[in-house]
Enzyme design. Structure first.
Site, PDB file in Angstrom:
ATOM      1  N   TYR A   1       0.616  -1.182   0.006  1.00  0.00           N
ATOM      2  CA  TYR A   1       0.047  -0.045   0.022  1.00  0.00           C
ATOM      3  C   TYR A   1       0.907   1.046  -0.007  1.00  0.00           C
ATOM      4  O   TYR A   1       0.515   2.301  -0.416  1.00  0.00           O
ATOM      5  CB  TYR A   1      -0.987   0.210   1.004  1.00  0.00           C
ATOM      6  CG  TYR A   1      -2.148   0.790   1.008  1.00  0.00           C
ATOM      7  CD1 TYR A   1      -3.045   0.705  -0.203  1.00  0.00           C
ATOM      8  CD2 TYR A   1      -2.469   1.818   1.742  1.00  0.00           C
ATOM      9  CE1 TYR A   1      -3.963   1.261  -0.489  1.00  0.00           C
ATOM     10  CE2 TYR A   1      -3.733   2.832   1.564  1.00  0.00           C
ATOM     11  CZ  TYR A   1      -4.322   2.494   0.363  1.00  0.00           C
ATOM     12  OH  TYR A   1      -5.302   3.316   0.237  1.00  0.00           O
TER      13      TYR A   1
ATOM     14  N   LYS B   1      -3.160   8.405   2.575  1.00  0.00           N
ATOM     15  CA  LYS B   1      -4.305   8.304   3.360  1.00  0.00           C
ATOM     16  C   LYS B   1      -4.323   8.876   4.910  1.00  0.00           C
ATOM     17  O   LYS B   1      -5.243   9.369   5.281  1.00  0.00           O
ATOM     18  CB  LYS B   1      -4.764   6.777   3.375  1.00  0.00           C
ATOM     19  CG  LYS B   1      -5.333   6.210   2.161  1.00  0.00           C
ATOM     20  CD  LYS B   1      -6.586   6.857   1.550  1.00  0.00           C
ATOM     21  CE  LYS B   1      -7.240   6.143   0.344  1.00  0.00           C
ATOM     22  NZ  LYS B   1      -8.113   6.895  -0.491  1.00  0.00           N
TER      23      LYS B   1
HETATM   24  P1  NAD Z   1     -12.219   3.422  -8.567  1.00  0.00           P
HETATM   25  O1  NAD Z   1     -11.062   3.132  -9.476  1.00  0.00           O
HETATM   26  O2  NAD Z   1     -13.599   3.118  -9.070  1.00  0.00           O
HETATM   27  O3  NAD Z   1     -12.289   4.959  -7.934  1.00  0.00           O
HETATM   28  C1  NAD Z   1     -11.184   5.637  -7.977  1.00  0.00           C
HETATM   29  C2  NAD Z   1     -11.713   6.977  -8.572  1.00  0.00           C
HETATM   30  O4  NAD Z   1     -10.662   7.931  -8.678  1.00  0.00           O
HETATM   31  C3  NAD Z   1     -11.866   6.867 -10.249  1.00  0.00           C
HETATM   32  O5  NAD Z   1     -13.244   7.148 -10.603  1.00  0.00           O
HETATM   33  C4  NAD Z   1     -10.912   7.723 -10.866  1.00  0.00           C
HETATM   34  O6  NAD Z   1     -11.463   8.162 -12.103  1.00  0.00           O
HETATM   35  C5  NAD Z   1     -10.828   8.729  -9.733  1.00  0.00           C
HETATM   36  N1  NAD Z   1      -9.505   9.479 -10.181  1.00  0.00           N
HETATM   37  C6  NAD Z   1      -8.176   9.215 -10.223  1.00  0.00           C
HETATM   38  N2  NAD Z   1      -7.569  10.402 -10.287  1.00  0.00           N
HETATM   39  C7  NAD Z   1      -8.267  11.259 -10.456  1.00  0.00           C
HETATM   40  C8  NAD Z   1      -7.860  12.641 -11.066  1.00  0.00           C
HETATM   41  N3  NAD Z   1      -7.144  13.331 -11.143  1.00  0.00           N
HETATM   42  N4  NAD Z   1      -9.319  13.678 -11.170  1.00  0.00           N
HETATM   43  C9  NAD Z   1     -10.559  13.054 -10.686  1.00  0.00           C
HETATM   44  N5  NAD Z   1     -10.844  11.670 -10.430  1.00  0.00           N
HETATM   45  C10 NAD Z   1      -9.682  10.892 -10.322  1.00  0.00           C
HETATM   46  O7  NAD Z   1     -11.867   2.674  -7.312  1.00  0.00           O
HETATM   47  P2  NAD Z   1     -12.552   2.682  -5.803  1.00  0.00           P
HETATM   48  O8  NAD Z   1     -12.108   1.266  -5.023  1.00  0.00           O
HETATM   49  O9  NAD Z   1     -14.075   2.732  -5.709  1.00  0.00           O
HETATM   50  O10 NAD Z   1     -12.047   3.816  -4.936  1.00  0.00           O
HETATM   51  C11 NAD Z   1     -12.524   4.902  -4.600  1.00  0.00           C
HETATM   52  C12 NAD Z   1     -11.993   5.405  -3.259  1.00  0.00           C
HETATM   53  O11 NAD Z   1     -12.155   4.408  -2.117  1.00  0.00           O
HETATM   54  C13 NAD Z   1     -10.654   5.728  -3.081  1.00  0.00           C
HETATM   55  O12 NAD Z   1     -10.331   6.708  -2.458  1.00  0.00           O
HETATM   56  C14 NAD Z   1      -9.978   4.381  -2.501  1.00  0.00           C
HETATM   57  O13 NAD Z   1      -8.563   4.638  -2.039  1.00  0.00           O
HETATM   58  C15 NAD Z   1     -11.101   4.074  -1.651  1.00  0.00           C
HETATM   59  N6  NAD Z   1     -10.893   2.700  -0.876  1.00  0.00           N
HETATM   60  C16 NAD Z   1     -11.011   1.612  -1.640  1.00  0.00           C
HETATM   61  C17 NAD Z   1     -11.095   0.392  -1.137  1.00  0.00           C
HETATM   62  C18 NAD Z   1     -11.054  -0.848  -2.123  1.00  0.00           C
HETATM   63  O14 NAD Z   1     -10.841  -1.842  -1.587  1.00  0.00           O
HETATM   64  N7  NAD Z   1     -11.433  -0.776  -3.279  1.00  0.00           N
HETATM   65  C19 NAD Z   1     -10.985   0.273   0.180  1.00  0.00           C
HETATM   66  C20 NAD Z   1     -10.871   1.502   0.991  1.00  0.00           C
HETATM   67  C21 NAD Z   1     -11.009   2.758   0.462  1.00  0.00           C
HETATM   68  C1  IMJ Z   2      -3.930  -0.913  -3.289  1.00  0.00           C
HETATM   69  C2  IMJ Z   2      -2.593  -1.198  -3.616  1.00  0.00           C
HETATM   70  C3  IMJ Z   2      -1.928  -2.066  -2.472  1.00  0.00           C
HETATM   71  C4  IMJ Z   2      -2.839  -2.770  -1.762  1.00  0.00           C
HETATM   72  C5  IMJ Z   2      -4.072  -2.756  -1.615  1.00  0.00           C
HETATM   73  C6  IMJ Z   2      -4.618  -1.537  -2.480  1.00  0.00           C
HETATM   74  N1  IMJ Z   2      -5.044  -3.266  -0.796  1.00  0.00           N
HETATM   75  C7  IMJ Z   2      -6.258  -2.609  -1.369  1.00  0.00           C
HETATM   76  C8  IMJ Z   2      -6.040  -1.697  -2.257  1.00  0.00           C
HETATM   77  C9  IMJ Z   2      -4.656  -4.271   0.182  1.00  0.00           C
HETATM   78  C10 IMJ Z   2      -7.590  -2.799  -0.471  1.00  0.00           C
HETATM   79  C11 IMJ Z   2      -7.149  -0.752  -2.959  1.00  0.00           C
HETATM   80  N2  IMJ Z   2      -7.325   0.649  -2.056  1.00  0.00           N
HETATM   81  C12 IMJ Z   2      -7.565   0.611  -0.525  1.00  0.00           C
HETATM   82  C13 IMJ Z   2      -6.864   1.828  -2.679  1.00  0.00           C
HETATM   83  O1  IMJ Z   2      -6.892   2.920  -2.028  1.00  0.00           O
HETATM   84  C14 IMJ Z   2      -6.514   1.675  -4.123  1.00  0.00           C
HETATM   85  C15 IMJ Z   2      -5.746   2.749  -4.749  1.00  0.00           C
HETATM   86  C16 IMJ Z   2      -4.790   2.758  -6.075  1.00  0.00           C
HETATM   87  C17 IMJ Z   2      -4.935   1.707  -6.800  1.00  0.00           C
HETATM   88  C18 IMJ Z   2      -4.257   1.612  -7.965  1.00  0.00           C
HETATM   89  C19 IMJ Z   2      -3.987   0.750  -8.943  1.00  0.00           C
HETATM   90  C20 IMJ Z   2      -3.864   1.146 -10.455  1.00  0.00           C
HETATM   91  C21 IMJ Z   2      -2.911   2.417 -10.557  1.00  0.00           C
HETATM   92  N3  IMJ Z   2      -3.016   3.103  -9.422  1.00  0.00           N
HETATM   93  C22 IMJ Z   2      -3.572   3.066  -8.184  1.00  0.00           C
HETATM   94  N4  IMJ Z   2      -3.600   4.077  -7.462  1.00  0.00           N
HETATM   95  C23 IMJ Z   2      -4.350   4.059  -6.146  1.00  0.00           C
HETATM   96  O2  IMJ Z   2      -2.146   2.351 -11.347  1.00  0.00           O
END
Ligand code: NAD
Ligand code: IMJ
Length: 256
Positions: free
Chosen positions: A156, A163
């Site tokens: 991460y 974060k």
């Molecule tokens: P997602 O890829 O669907 O959403 C990420 C969004 O960020 C996308 O819509 C992308 O277009 C947007 N983004 C990236 N760069 C941008 C920019 N320059 N301007 C505007 N938008 C931009 O994935 P998600 O999992 O729905 O992620 C949403 C949030 O949830 C993130 O903050 C992520 O860290 C958080 N989150 C995700 C998880 C998980 O396991 N998926 C867990 C905890 C928190």
């Molecule tokens: C992301 C990276 C490493 C471990 C991770 C994650 N785990 C989880 C996520 C365990 C749950 C997803 N997460 C919480 C995120 O916030 C992801 C952010 C993200 C993911 C990508 C993948 C593609 C890329 N850039 C990214 N930047 C942010 O090119």
């Protein structure tokens, strides 16, 4: 039961596709009677997001790349121009370079660090500044965080640091905007298989481990996160600000 977000105008940023957490939140907001404004990152996503916006019954769809100061200024202008009051905003945006999520953290480049922080952390401050003036009857701003903000989790890396900054920003924004009755909180979600998680090495292993050891013995789903977002956006959440709420099947409490 009556609709929890009836007569509320909301903005959801970060919708990319059907798996986005933002999609689940937008859907739940509509279910509860909210008016929806959606934003997406840019042209590359326009067609896909237009279709989703229509399906969700969004009132407006705007392009907003958070790295572009002009896009944020434009958002603020449009909101002010229309004399539209806004009641709730969801920031669901994160990005880091892929190589920074796989190589050792100590190798993080200055550029990679700054990019991750600009998109994932600073943008919450920019968005809050753009919307606060139109939250004329108070409001609720929320963002999505992850446990990697407070614990070391494999790969991460720079996102964890971003974060941590995001969660600290939530507290400072809550303190700043509280006197205007604007609340600012984060939802720390457990792992969910979205586009941002799909490419992650060993993601299924992480899900298996979470399933084994969480009190609820299952991974969290996006609808659970969305229902917490509804709660925070609604008047039911009126006493909560500056907080990080874990929606993770209880994973965060475990020490073994
Ligand atoms: P997602 O890829 O669907 O959403 C990420 C969004 O960020 C996308 O819509 C992308 O277009 C947007 N983004 C990236 N760069 C941008 C920019 N320059 N301007 C505007 N938008 C931009 O994935 P998600 O999992 O729905 O992620 C949403 C949030 O949830 C993130 O903050 C992520 O860290 C958080 N989150 C995700 C998880 C998980 O396991 N998926 C867990 C905890 C928190
Ligand atoms: C992301 C990276 C490493 C471990 C991770 C994650 N785990 C989880 C996520 C365990 C749950 C997803 N997460 C919480 C995120 O916030 C992801 C952010 C993200 C993911 C990508 C993948 C593609 C890329 N850039 C990214 N930047 C942010 O090119």
């Amino acid at each position: 039961m009556s609709e929890l977000l009836k007569d509320k105008s909301t903005i959801v940023l970060g919708l990319a596709n059907r798996w986005s957490i933002a999609y689940a939140i937008a859907k739940a907001f509509r279910r509860e009677g909210a008016k929806l404004i959606l934003t997406y990152q840019g042209e590359r996503q326009q067609d896909a997001v237009e279709e989703l916006a229509a399906e969700l019954g969004a009132a407006r769809l705007l392009s907003c790349d958070v790295t572009q100061e002009t896009d944020l200024a434009h958002l603020s202008e449009i909101l002010r121009g229309e004399g539209d009051r806004i009641d709730a905003v969801v920031h669901s945006i994160a990005f880091a370079n892929k190589e920074d999520l796989s190589r050792p953290f100590v190798e993080t480049s200055r550029e990679g660090f700054l990019l991750a922080h600009e998109i994932s952390t600073y943008s919450l401050i920019g968005v809050s500044r753009a919307v606060a003036p139109v939250m004329t009857e108070g409001g609720s701003i929320m963002t999505l965080s992850y446990l990697g903000a407070v614990r070391v989790l494999p790969n991460y890396n720079v996102m964890g640091v971003a974060k941590a900054g995001l969660e600290a920003s939530v507290r400072y924004l809550a303190s700043d905007l509280g006197p205007k009755n604007i609340r600012v909180n984060a939802i720390s979600a457990g792992p969910i298989k979205t586009a941002s998680a799909r490419g992650i090495k060993d993601f299924s292993k992480i899900l298996d481990r979470v399933t084994e050891s969480t009190p609820l013995r299952r991974p969290c789903d996006p609808e659970e996160v969305a229902d917490t977002a509804v709660f925070l956006a609604s008047d039911l959440g009126r006493g909560i600000t500056g907080n990080v709420i874990y929606v993770d099947s209880g994973y965060q409490i475990m020490g073994f």
